[in-house]
Design an enzyme around this catalytic site. Structure first.
Site, PDB file in Angstrom:
ATOM      1  N   SER A   1      -3.207  -7.930   3.162  1.00  0.00           N
ATOM      2  CA  SER A   1      -3.327  -7.739   4.609  1.00  0.00           C
ATOM      3  C   SER A   1      -3.696  -9.037   5.324  1.00  0.00           C
ATOM      4  O   SER A   1      -3.255  -9.277   6.449  1.00  0.00           O
ATOM      5  CB  SER A   1      -4.370  -6.661   4.902  1.00  0.00           C
ATOM      6  OG  SER A   1      -3.983  -5.449   4.297  1.00  0.00           O
TER       7      SER A   1
ATOM      8  N   LYS B   1     -15.969  -6.966   5.255  1.00  0.00           N
ATOM      9  CA  LYS B   1     -14.816  -7.254   6.129  1.00  0.00           C
ATOM     10  C   LYS B   1     -15.073  -6.873   7.581  1.00  0.00           C
ATOM     11  O   LYS B   1     -15.720  -5.858   7.852  1.00  0.00           O
ATOM     12  CB  LYS B   1     -13.583  -6.496   5.620  1.00  0.00           C
ATOM     13  CG  LYS B   1     -13.075  -7.026   4.293  1.00  0.00           C
ATOM     14  CD  LYS B   1     -11.813  -6.315   3.850  1.00  0.00           C
ATOM     15  CE  LYS B   1     -11.302  -6.919   2.547  1.00  0.00           C
ATOM     16  NZ  LYS B   1     -10.159  -6.166   2.015  1.00  0.00           N
TER      17      LYS B   1
ATOM     18  N   HIS C   1       0.847  -1.207   0.000  1.00  0.00           N
ATOM     19  CA  HIS C   1       0.000   0.000   0.000  1.00  0.00           C
ATOM     20  C   HIS C   1       0.880   1.254   0.000  1.00  0.00           C
ATOM     21  O   HIS C   1       0.604   2.215  -0.719  1.00  0.00           O
ATOM     22  CB  HIS C   1      -0.885   0.051   1.258  1.00  0.00           C
ATOM     23  CG  HIS C   1      -1.927  -1.025   1.353  1.00  0.00           C
ATOM     24  ND1 HIS C   1      -2.006  -1.891   2.403  1.00  0.00           N
ATOM     25  CD2 HIS C   1      -2.953  -1.346   0.521  1.00  0.00           C
ATOM     26  CE1 HIS C   1      -3.037  -2.714   2.232  1.00  0.00           C
ATOM     27  NE2 HIS C   1      -3.622  -2.410   1.086  1.00  0.00           N
TER      28      HIS C   1
ATOM     29  N   ARG D   1      -2.327  -5.416  -8.356  1.00  0.00           N
ATOM     30  CA  ARG D   1      -1.127  -6.243  -8.149  1.00  0.00           C
ATOM     31  C   ARG D   1      -1.006  -7.341  -9.196  1.00  0.00           C
ATOM     32  O   ARG D   1       0.070  -7.717  -9.605  1.00  0.00           O
ATOM     33  CB  ARG D   1      -1.178  -6.891  -6.766  1.00  0.00           C
ATOM     34  CG  ARG D   1      -1.002  -5.924  -5.627  1.00  0.00           C
ATOM     35  CD  ARG D   1      -1.533  -6.496  -4.356  1.00  0.00           C
ATOM     36  NE  ARG D   1      -2.961  -6.744  -4.487  1.00  0.00           N
ATOM     37  CZ  ARG D   1      -3.701  -7.436  -3.648  1.00  0.00           C
ATOM     38  NH1 ARG D   1      -3.147  -7.969  -2.603  1.00  0.00           N
ATOM     39  NH2 ARG D   1      -4.994  -7.591  -3.845  1.00  0.00           N
TER      40      ARG D   1
END
Ligand code: COA
Length: 166
Positions: free
Chosen positions: A130, A43, A19, A92
């Site tokens: 993460s 989440k 990040h 990514r």
């Protein structure tokens, strides 16, 4: 001259060096970047909003044109309220594309004047996310090279406390 402001939203649970790489790239392109701790309804974060704010603030302290904020609501509302022209997202790998594409098109439908800009972090962060960082740290693995020092400190504190209380 009009200030070019962009918003980089995410859960940041926790912020990783991937990040940070995106934030540093964005900070070179735009006049101002707001890193936004936003709510992803899918989440349930490990770190409280205040902890995530602290982590992002400390991790970006070296970047004078970066500020941090949090928001619970529709992302494009926040972006427009801040007079920002762009949403930054990191890409990514191909696997990120479909989800990002859907969000970008929906955000454009809701706010046609806001453009989503995708930045690719350094390839050494391609496999990082993460969830992996949290999982490795939870079982005592060393994730120091993947996260800013403040995150490493808070991860250790969190999981040390958890192992004492179990
Ligand atoms: N390096 C490392 N990891 C990265 C990364 C990078 N450069 N870019 C993304 N990731 C990882 C994150 O760690 C995260 O991993 P995780 O799933 O294991 O937690 C994952 O990729 C994507 O998470 P993140 O970038 O934090 O975004 P998100 O998908 O959780 O956030 C919001 C989505 C918050 C932007 C979105 O839900 C939102 O806009 N919410 C506000 C409400 C709204 O307007 N909704 C409508 C949207 S169309």
């Amino acid at each position: 001259m009009k200030i070019k402001r962009a918003v980089y939203p995410g859960t940041f649970d926790p912020i990783t060096n991937g990040h940070l790489d995106v934030i540093e790239r964005a900070a070179q392109i735009f006049d101002e970047i707001i890193v936004l701790i936003a709510k992803n309804p899918a989440k349930s974060p490990l770190f409280a909003e205040q902890e995530r704010l602290q982590m992002v603030q400390e991790a970006t302290a070296h970047l004078p044109n970066v500020t941090v904020d949090s928001f619970d609501g529709l992302l494009v509302d926040y972006v427009q309220r801040q007079n920002a022209c762009a949403i930054i997202r990191g890409l990514r790998a191909v696997s990120d594309f479909e989800y990002e594409f859907q969000m970008a098109l929906m955000n454009r439908k809701l706010a046609p004047s806001v453009t989503t800009v995708f930045l690719m972090p350094n390839e050494k962060y391609t496999y990082l996310n993460s969830t992996i960082v949290r999982e490795v740290a939870r079982y005592g693995g060393d994730v120091q090279e993947f996260v800013p020092p403040v995150v490493w400190r808070l991860l250790q504190a969190k999981f040390r406390k958890a192992s004492f209380s179990s």
